[in-house]
Design a protein around this motif. Structure first.
Motif, PDB file in Angstrom:
ATOM      1  N   ARG A  80      34.417 -51.181  28.791  1.00 43.26           N
ATOM      2  CA  ARG A  80      34.814 -49.734  27.906  1.00 43.26           C
ATOM      3  C   ARG A  80      36.221 -49.250  28.231  1.00 43.26           C
TER       4      ARG A  80
ATOM      5  N   GLU B 130      39.013 -51.334  26.571  1.00 42.47           N
ATOM      6  CA  GLU B 130      38.934 -51.263  25.073  1.00 42.47           C
ATOM      7  C   GLU B 130      39.626 -49.913  24.786  1.00 42.47           C
ATOM      8  N   ARG B 131      39.174 -48.768  25.472  1.00 39.63           N
ATOM      9  CA  ARG B 131      39.783 -47.441  25.375  1.00 39.63           C
ATOM     10  C   ARG B 131      41.403 -47.794  25.555  1.00 39.63           C
ATOM     11  N   ASN B 132      41.727 -48.184  26.652  1.00 45.49           N
ATOM     12  CA  ASN B 132      43.198 -48.458  27.092  1.00 45.49           C
ATOM     13  C   ASN B 132      44.067 -49.257  25.738  1.00 45.49           C
ATOM     14  N   LEU B 133      43.164 -50.165  25.537  1.00 41.39           N
ATOM     15  CA  LEU B 133      43.933 -50.945  24.331  1.00 41.39           C
ATOM     16  C   LEU B 133      44.067 -50.190  23.119  1.00 41.39           C
ATOM     17  N   GLU B 134      42.933 -49.297  22.782  1.00 41.96           N
ATOM     18  CA  GLU B 134      43.106 -48.435  21.640  1.00 41.96           C
ATOM     19  C   GLU B 134      44.234 -47.560  21.577  1.00 41.96           C
ATOM     20  N   THR B 135      44.393 -46.910  22.635  1.00 40.55           N
ATOM     21  CA  THR B 135      45.662 -45.847  22.764  1.00 40.55           C
ATOM     22  C   THR B 135      46.968 -46.253  23.187  1.00 40.55           C
TER      23      THR B 135
END
Length: 155
Positions: A30, A33-38
């Motif tokens: 999680r 994924e959050r770091n890749l989205e931002t």
């Protein structure tokens, strides 16, 4: 009975450990994924782009004079005179001979290399086709009707 208790306890500890590992992996996934989205994708700047120089294949600046074919215990051998017509010292010259049957069909390719050929110099060379151990060596040798020797690459 004691073994059964120890077995059950080991199983319970194993389940607990497995759940802990799954929980850690889930949280890590999680977060990633959050770091890749931002994350922002940076466009390369002019300083980041490296242009590699085109390496010229100067094989065309070499000539080969075919001197004929002989046979050895390893297979056919082709004699030629290789000439460096360029103004550069060649450290490696890769020479190839394509073999053809009577119909003009390609049947085999032989390779050789020569090192250190100075500008304006010639050298007698031999391109050996090592067919020893080749399952169809005899058929290849018998089928040769013509050949073409050429410079494949130069370094």
């Amino acid at each position: 009975m004691e073994y059964l208790k120890k077995g059950v306890m080991g199983f319970v500890f194993g389940i607990g450990f497995s759940l802990a590992v799954v929980l850690v992996l889930f949280i890590a996934n999680r977060v990633l994924e959050r770091n890749l989205e931002t994350a922002e994708i940076a466009e390369p700047s002019q300083e980041d782009v490296v242009v590699m120089p085109q390496k010229k294949n100067w094989a065309s600046e070499f000539s080969i004079e075919d001197k004929g074919m002989t046979f050895s215990s390893f297979g056919p051998e082709f004699m030629a005179t290789l000439t460096n017509n360029s103004e550069k010292n060649a450290t490696w010259v890769f020479v190839k001979t394509d073999l053809f049957n009577e119909a003009g069909d390609f049947i085999y390719q032989c390779e050789s290399s020569e090192n250190q050929l100075a500008p304006g110099t010639s050298r007698n060379i031999k391109i050996r086709c090592n067919l020893s151990g080749h399952p169809s060596a005899r058929e290849i040798g018998d089928a040769i009707s013509s050949h073409k020797t050429f410079v494949g690459d130069v370094h």
